[in-house]
Design a protein around this motif. Structure first.
Motif, mmCIF file in Angstrom:
data_model
loop_
_atom_site.group_PDB
_atom_site.id
_atom_site.type_symbol
_atom_site.label_atom_id
_atom_site.label_comp_id
_atom_site.label_asym_id
_atom_site.label_seq_id
_atom_site.Cartn_x
_atom_site.Cartn_y
_atom_site.Cartn_z
ATOM 1 N N GLY A 52 50.050 16.074 52.059
ATOM 2 C CA GLY A 52 49.643 17.001 53.498
ATOM 3 C C GLY A 52 51.350 17.212 53.396
ATOM 4 N N ARG A 53 52.323 17.772 52.634
ATOM 5 C CA ARG A 53 53.366 17.268 53.245
ATOM 6 C C ARG A 53 54.106 19.059 51.966
ATOM 7 N NH1 ARG A 53 56.462 11.303 50.732
ATOM 8 N NH2 ARG A 53 54.797 10.726 52.188
ATOM 9 N N THR A 54 55.330 19.681 52.976
ATOM 10 C CA THR A 54 55.395 20.622 52.092
ATOM 11 C C THR A 54 56.913 20.723 52.005
ATOM 12 O OG1 THR A 54 54.018 22.158 53.528
ATOM 13 C CG2 THR A 54 56.238 23.271 52.978
ATOM 14 N N LEU A 55 57.764 20.853 51.196
ATOM 15 C CA LEU A 55 58.863 20.874 50.602
ATOM 16 C C LEU A 55 59.278 22.227 49.546
ATOM 17 C CD1 LEU A 55 58.308 17.179 48.259
ATOM 18 C CD2 LEU A 55 58.491 17.103 51.116
ATOM 19 N N VAL A 56 60.877 21.720 49.662
ATOM 20 C CA VAL A 56 61.614 22.760 49.928
ATOM 21 C C VAL A 56 62.588 22.808 48.049
ATOM 22 C CG1 VAL A 56 63.902 23.878 50.086
ATOM 23 C CG2 VAL A 56 62.205 23.942 52.114
ATOM 24 N N VAL A 57 62.501 22.952 47.027
ATOM 25 C CA VAL A 57 62.832 23.056 45.615
ATOM 26 C C VAL A 57 63.860 23.955 45.669
ATOM 27 C CG1 VAL A 57 62.480 23.293 42.884
ATOM 28 C CG2 VAL A 57 60.552 22.489 45.200
ATOM 29 N N PRO A 58 65.589 23.774 46.029
ATOM 30 C CA PRO A 58 66.365 24.141 45.596
ATOM 31 C C PRO A 58 66.643 24.508 44.300
ATOM 32 C CG PRO A 58 67.262 22.057 45.567
ATOM 33 C CD PRO A 58 65.944 22.007 45.888
ATOM 34 N N PRO A 59 67.496 25.920 44.189
ATOM 35 C CA PRO A 59 67.539 26.469 42.868
ATOM 36 C C PRO A 59 67.728 25.204 41.652
ATOM 37 C CG PRO A 59 69.145 27.748 44.260
ATOM 38 C CD PRO A 59 68.173 26.167 44.982
ATOM 39 N N ASP A 60 69.292 24.453 41.686
ATOM 40 C CA ASP A 60 69.330 22.991 41.208
ATOM 41 C C ASP A 60 68.706 21.352 40.997
ATOM 42 O OD1 ASP A 60 69.657 21.935 43.758
ATOM 43 O OD2 ASP A 60 71.573 20.592 43.345
ATOM 44 N N ARG A 61 67.009 21.919 41.998
ATOM 45 C CA ARG A 61 67.035 20.655 41.278
ATOM 46 C C ARG A 61 65.009 21.131 41.011
ATOM 47 N NH1 ARG A 61 69.022 16.202 41.776
ATOM 48 N NH2 ARG A 61 67.411 15.172 42.676
ATOM 49 N N SER A 62 64.253 19.893 40.365
ATOM 50 C CA SER A 62 63.087 20.784 39.969
ATOM 51 C C SER A 62 61.825 20.085 40.808
ATOM 52 C CB SER A 62 62.547 20.161 38.421
ATOM 53 O OG SER A 62 62.865 18.420 38.837
ATOM 54 N N ILE A 63 60.408 20.903 40.220
ATOM 55 C CA ILE A 63 59.792 20.219 41.235
ATOM 56 C C ILE A 63 59.324 18.788 41.044
ATOM 57 C CG2 ILE A 63 56.611 20.218 41.867
ATOM 58 C CD1 ILE A 63 57.633 23.413 40.411
ATOM 59 N N LEU A 64 59.237 18.111 40.412
ATOM 60 C CA LEU A 64 59.176 17.018 39.954
ATOM 61 C C LEU A 64 60.556 16.155 40.766
ATOM 62 C CD1 LEU A 64 57.858 14.535 38.549
ATOM 63 C CD2 LEU A 64 60.169 14.471 36.582
ATOM 64 N N GLU A 65 61.668 16.254 40.525
ATOM 65 C CA GLU A 65 62.897 15.672 41.592
ATOM 66 C C GLU A 65 62.692 15.694 43.366
ATOM 67 O OE1 GLU A 65 66.613 15.979 38.357
ATOM 68 O OE2 GLU A 65 65.689 17.793 39.911
ATOM 69 N N VAL A 66 61.588 16.981 43.676
ATOM 70 C CA VAL A 66 62.056 16.800 44.868
ATOM 71 C C VAL A 66 60.725 15.826 45.403
ATOM 72 C CG1 VAL A 66 61.232 18.805 46.887
ATOM 73 C CG2 VAL A 66 62.762 19.113 45.532
#
Length: 327
Positions: free
Chosen positions: A250-264
């Protein structure tokens, strides 16, 4: 290394346990074979040809090694490890620090390189890439299939399992040390597509790339490969910001250019299994419920990429503004 037609669904859970290093032996120049047994003497996890095992070494090192024993032997797990000149610490730790009697944490087995049913098999091994093919040729033999193994290496002395394979299978195995016969003649091997033949290849990246080129005119799905290092250029492409919705959390996250989905995702507190973080091992494979993945792994087949229903979140990104993942 892995570019393979894979059997089975996404991994739902994995075994993680401590095992005992019962035997450590040199099987070729720069190659040691490790034999693990359960701490209580009980059966080890079931596996099939093509599977690999995570060794969770000290100092946070996690490395994947192909199982090369007999799947029917539930008392042991065996891997072979090459001392890599450019080691990032894993093979050096195995060769220099692991000793018989040590307790080692392992995870898996995991199999993204399964042996499919086929009329015929052509196995192509380069160096330590022979390890997952050892149980495969035994399985092909047990199935009564027509098969051939072409095995290249730097020198005879560097080629693990050479004598074992030749003694057991005779002229089905063709040993080609580079210092004696040069590079493998892939043009002769692959120039004519053979209906009903599955090609399995594991070895260094130049061999894998050459076999991919050689099989470009073979039927779709004929080639099965395994990588333990990222394919050249796999992570190329734009790095835009996008959103990921975690459907189960139930979360929505923002993935910036310098991060991976996994990290976020990990930073948000949602636990995800991961290992290589290079898009090669398949541990972080995640179902995609909506959106279009930008695949940057070295594992999924062209057909699986086109389907777009799964992705490796350690390296892959989004081709649109939003992804919905089953996390």
């Amino acid at each position: 290394m892995r570019t393979a037609t894979r059997a089975g669904a996404l991994p739902q859970a994995e075994t993680e346990l401590d095992v005992l290093l019962a035997r450590k032996e040199t099987v070729a120049d720069g190659v040691v074979r490790l034999t693990f047994r359960g701490l209580d003497g009980g059966p080890v996890p079931y596996w099939e040809p093509g599977a690999h095992l995570d060794l969770m070494l000290q100092d946070g090192l996690v490395r994947q090694y192909s199982l090369c024993g007999d799947p029917a032997d539930r008392s042991t797990l065996r891997v072979a490890v090459l001392r890599e000149p450019e080691s990032r610490g894993g093979s050096r730790h195995v060769h220099d620090r692991l000793a018989e009697g040590d307790r080692v944490r392992v995870r898996g087995p995991r199999n993204h390189f399964a042996l499919v049913e086929a009329e015929r098999y052509l196995f192509v091994a380069g160096g330590i890439g022979v390890t997952p093919l050892v149980p495969m040729v035994a399985e092909a033999q047990a199935r009564g299939a027509d098969w051939r193994l072409v095995y290249g290496g730097r020198t005879r002395a560097s080629m693990a399992f050479r004598d074992e394979l030749c003694d057991r299978y005779g002229d089905r195995v063709s040993v080609r040390p580079q210092d004696e016969t040069g590079l493998l003649d892939l043009d002769a091997l692959l120039s004519e597509p053979r209906p009903g033949t599955a090609v399995y290849c594991c070895g260094p990246e130049p061999l894998l790339a050459a076999v991919e080129r050689g099989c470009a005119h073979w039927p779709a799905g004929a080639l099965h490969m395994e990588r333990f290092a990222p394919k050249a250029g796999a992570d190329a492409g734009p790095r835009d910001t996008f959103e990921v919705e975690l459907a189960l959390s139930g979360r929505t996250l923002v993935v910036p250019p310098d991060r991976s989905i996994l990290e976020v995702v990990e930073e948000s507190g949602v636990p995800v299994l991961s290992s290589c973080q290079e898009g090669t091992c398949g541990t972080c494979e995640t179902a995609v419920l909506d959106g279009v993945p930008d695949h940057r792994d070295s594992l999924l087949t062209a057909e699986e990429r086109a389907a777009g229903d799964t992705m490796m979140i350690c390296v892959s990104r989004a081709l649109g503004p939003r992804l919905v993942l089953e996390l």
